[in-house]
Write a protein that holds these residues in place. Sequence first.
Motif, PDB file in Angstrom:
ATOM      1  N   VAL A  47      11.127  75.779 120.894  1.00 39.57           N
ATOM      2  CA  VAL A  47      12.213  75.149 120.147  1.00 39.57           C
ATOM      3  C   VAL A  47      12.411  73.754 120.716  1.00 39.57           C
ATOM      4  O   VAL A  47      12.510  73.583 121.939  1.00 39.57           O
ATOM      5  N   VAL A  48      12.458  72.775 119.842  1.00 44.54           N
ATOM      6  CA  VAL A  48      12.684  71.382 120.229  1.00 44.54           C
ATOM      7  C   VAL A  48      14.050  70.953 119.725  1.00 44.54           C
ATOM      8  O   VAL A  48      14.379  71.148 118.549  1.00 44.54           O
ATOM      9  N   LYS A  49      14.854  70.381 120.609  1.00 46.22           N
ATOM     10  CA  LYS A  49      16.170  69.850 120.230  1.00 46.22           C
ATOM     11  C   LYS A  49      16.169  68.352 120.483  1.00 46.22           C
ATOM     12  O   LYS A  49      15.810  67.899 121.578  1.00 46.22           O
ATOM     13  N   ALA A  50      16.577  67.576 119.476  1.00 43.86           N
ATOM     14  CA  ALA A  50      16.500  66.119 119.563  1.00 43.86           C
ATOM     15  C   ALA A  50      17.774  65.480 119.043  1.00 43.86           C
ATOM     16  O   ALA A  50      18.542  66.083 118.287  1.00 43.86           O
ATOM     17  N   VAL A  51      18.005  64.243 119.449  1.00 40.54           N
ATOM     18  CA  VAL A  51      19.160  63.471 118.993  1.00 40.54           C
ATOM     19  C   VAL A  51      18.968  63.126 117.513  1.00 40.54           C
ATOM     20  O   VAL A  51      17.889  62.672 117.117  1.00 40.54           O
ATOM     21  N   PRO A  52      19.986  63.330 116.668  1.00 41.07           N
ATOM     22  CA  PRO A  52      19.849  63.010 115.246  1.00 41.07           C
ATOM     23  C   PRO A  52      19.703  61.502 115.023  1.00 41.07           C
ATOM     24  O   PRO A  52      20.085  60.702 115.872  1.00 41.07           O
ATOM     25  N   PRO A  53      19.160  61.113 113.858  1.00 43.57           N
ATOM     26  CA  PRO A  53      19.047  59.690 113.535  1.00 43.57           C
ATOM     27  C   PRO A  53      20.418  59.011 113.531  1.00 43.57           C
ATOM     28  O   PRO A  53      21.418  59.599 113.128  1.00 43.57           O
ATOM     29  N   ARG A  54      20.453  57.795 114.010  1.00 47.57           N
ATOM     30  CA  ARG A  54      21.653  56.952 114.018  1.00 47.57           C
ATOM     31  C   ARG A  54      22.764  57.498 114.910  1.00 47.57           C
ATOM     32  O   ARG A  54      23.883  57.030 114.857  1.00 47.57           O
ATOM     33  N   GLU A  55      22.477  58.500 115.712  1.00 45.95           N
ATOM     34  CA  GLU A  55      23.466  59.046 116.637  1.00 45.95           C
ATOM     35  C   GLU A  55      23.143  58.595 118.060  1.00 45.95           C
ATOM     36  O   GLU A  55      21.980  58.448 118.434  1.00 45.95           O
ATOM     37  N   ALA A  82      13.881  79.232 128.850  1.00 43.70           N
ATOM     38  CA  ALA A  82      13.301  78.352 129.863  1.00 43.70           C
ATOM     39  C   ALA A  82      12.950  77.005 129.241  1.00 43.70           C
ATOM     40  O   ALA A  82      12.341  76.939 128.170  1.00 43.70           O
ATOM     41  N   VAL A  83      13.360  75.920 129.895  1.00 46.41           N
ATOM     42  CA  VAL A  83      13.013  74.573 129.444  1.00 46.41           C
ATOM     43  C   VAL A  83      11.577  74.277 129.882  1.00 46.41           C
ATOM     44  O   VAL A  83      11.227  74.428 131.047  1.00 46.41           O
ATOM     45  N   VAL A  84      10.750  73.838 128.932  1.00 50.74           N
ATOM     46  CA  VAL A  84       9.333  73.610 129.238  1.00 50.74           C
ATOM     47  C   VAL A  84       8.955  72.135 129.207  1.00 50.74           C
ATOM     48  O   VAL A  84       7.893  71.762 129.722  1.00 50.74           O
ATOM     49  N   ALA A  85       9.793  71.283 128.612  1.00 50.81           N
ATOM     50  CA  ALA A  85       9.490  69.855 128.562  1.00 50.81           C
ATOM     51  C   ALA A  85      10.761  69.072 128.297  1.00 50.81           C
ATOM     52  O   ALA A  85      11.634  69.534 127.553  1.00 50.81           O
ATOM     53  N   VAL A  86      10.882  67.907 128.902  1.00 50.54           N
ATOM     54  CA  VAL A  86      12.018  67.004 128.686  1.00 50.54           C
ATOM     55  C   VAL A  86      11.455  65.598 128.534  1.00 50.54           C
ATOM     56  O   VAL A  86      10.620  65.162 129.331  1.00 50.54           O
ATOM     57  N   ASP A  87      11.916  64.888 127.507  1.00 52.71           N
ATOM     58  CA  ASP A  87      11.465  63.521 127.261  1.00 52.71           C
ATOM     59  C   ASP A  87      12.686  62.610 127.190  1.00 52.71           C
ATOM     60  O   ASP A  87      13.505  62.734 126.279  1.00 52.71           O
ATOM     61  N   GLU A  88      12.822  61.701 128.144  1.00 55.90           N
ATOM     62  CA  GLU A  88      13.975  60.810 128.192  1.00 55.90           C
ATOM     63  C   GLU A  88      13.813  59.594 127.292  1.00 55.90           C
ATOM     64  O   GLU A  88      14.775  58.856 127.065  1.00 55.90           O
ATOM     65  N   GLU A  89      12.633  59.385 126.771  1.00 57.16           N
ATOM     66  CA  GLU A  89      12.399  58.243 125.875  1.00 57.16           C
ATOM     67  C   GLU A  89      13.098  58.488 124.544  1.00 57.16           C
ATOM     68  O   GLU A  89      13.033  59.576 123.972  1.00 57.16           O
ATOM     69  N   ALA A  90      13.774  57.453 124.016  1.00 55.73           N
ATOM     70  CA  ALA A  90      14.500  57.606 122.757  1.00 55.73           C
ATOM     71  C   ALA A  90      13.540  57.911 121.602  1.00 55.73           C
ATOM     72  O   ALA A  90      12.469  57.310 121.538  1.00 55.73           O
ATOM     73  N   PHE A  94      14.290  67.763 124.235  1.00 53.35           N
ATOM     74  CA  PHE A  94      13.714  68.715 125.184  1.00 53.35           C
ATOM     75  C   PHE A  94      13.174  69.901 124.408  1.00 53.35           C
ATOM     76  O   PHE A  94      13.548  70.139 123.248  1.00 53.35           O
ATOM     77  N   ALA A  95      12.265  70.605 125.033  1.00 51.10           N
ATOM     78  CA  ALA A  95      11.673  71.791 124.427  1.00 51.10           C
ATOM     79  C   ALA A  95      11.931  72.986 125.324  1.00 51.10           C
ATOM     80  O   ALA A  95      11.894  72.878 126.553  1.00 51.10           O
ATOM     81  N   MET A  96      12.200  74.122 124.707  1.00 45.33           N
ATOM     82  CA  MET A  96      12.433  75.356 125.448  1.00 45.33           C
ATOM     83  C   MET A  96      11.666  76.478 124.780  1.00 45.33           C
ATOM     84  O   MET A  96      11.240  76.371 123.626  1.00 45.33           O
TER      85      MET A  96
END
Length: 319
Positions: A47-55, A82-90, A94-96
Amino acid sequence: MTVGTQEEGLISRVREVFGRPVGDLEPLPGGHSGLTYRVTAGDNRYVVKAVPPRERPVGRNDMLRQARVLRALDGSAVPVPAVVAVDEEAPAWFAMEFVEGEAIEPVLDDQDVPADVARARMFEVAGVLRRLHGVDLSSLAADVPEPLSAAGELERWSRTMHAVPPELRPGAEELLRRLGDDVPEDLPPVLVHGDFRLGNVLCRGERAVAVLDWEIWSLGDPRTDLGWFLLFADHRNFPAVGRETEGLPSEAELLAAYLDGASALPAMDWFRALCRMKMAAIMGHNLRRHREGRRHDPDQERLPPTISALIRTARDVLG
């Protein structure tokens, strides 16, 4: 940036960070904060969770903060993916791991769960909440402001209630006055989920396998989580919205399961009433937004009987 454009950039970054072939993003329903997708990499699903557009990546949309609490809880007595990946770049994401299970709120959701299974799950989840409040996560204190006091909680949700048109909140002023006249002392802060209920816990059979939706976790009074959880034990709190569900544990039974022989928590009725007021304020706010045309959702017109019932029963709880 359009959603489609963001998805293209996101899947490119997911493939780059994973370092192996990843399938397309499949939107998952049910999330209220952030974008949530399922992806496949080889034989595994994530599962990937990301910041929505324009937010902006703050508050509910701070994906990195959500990933930190999940990683801190990994291996604890609280089941989390379990968190398997985190990307700080806009846009940050993160993926779990994808966890199989059902997250069903018996009194509100349409899916049918056998009464004995729903009852067992509620007792199980009461124990999960107790263990959550016992986790030592002081290292995460830098991620949150000072814990909100009981007086602060009341002030915050009073403002929301006062923004609701008076005709939608009969009896609210008396309830707010009575809550304000008897604000309890605060307990030592613990890790609180913020929206802890069966609908945010994946279960397989009678066992809880993952607590989800950590958008508003904080440090605070355990009774705020507990009062919110107890609210969903009775369909009669949600007339015209809830489903008649027989056989669920009572609030008293769930409270006893949470305490597990420990001493009773002081002023619990105050927090039970506060959480009813909070739910009524949220529902009134959502209904107002619909009627003002800010968020079209005709289902909101079903809410007035529940708003009135929550305010009335909150006053009853106070005695």
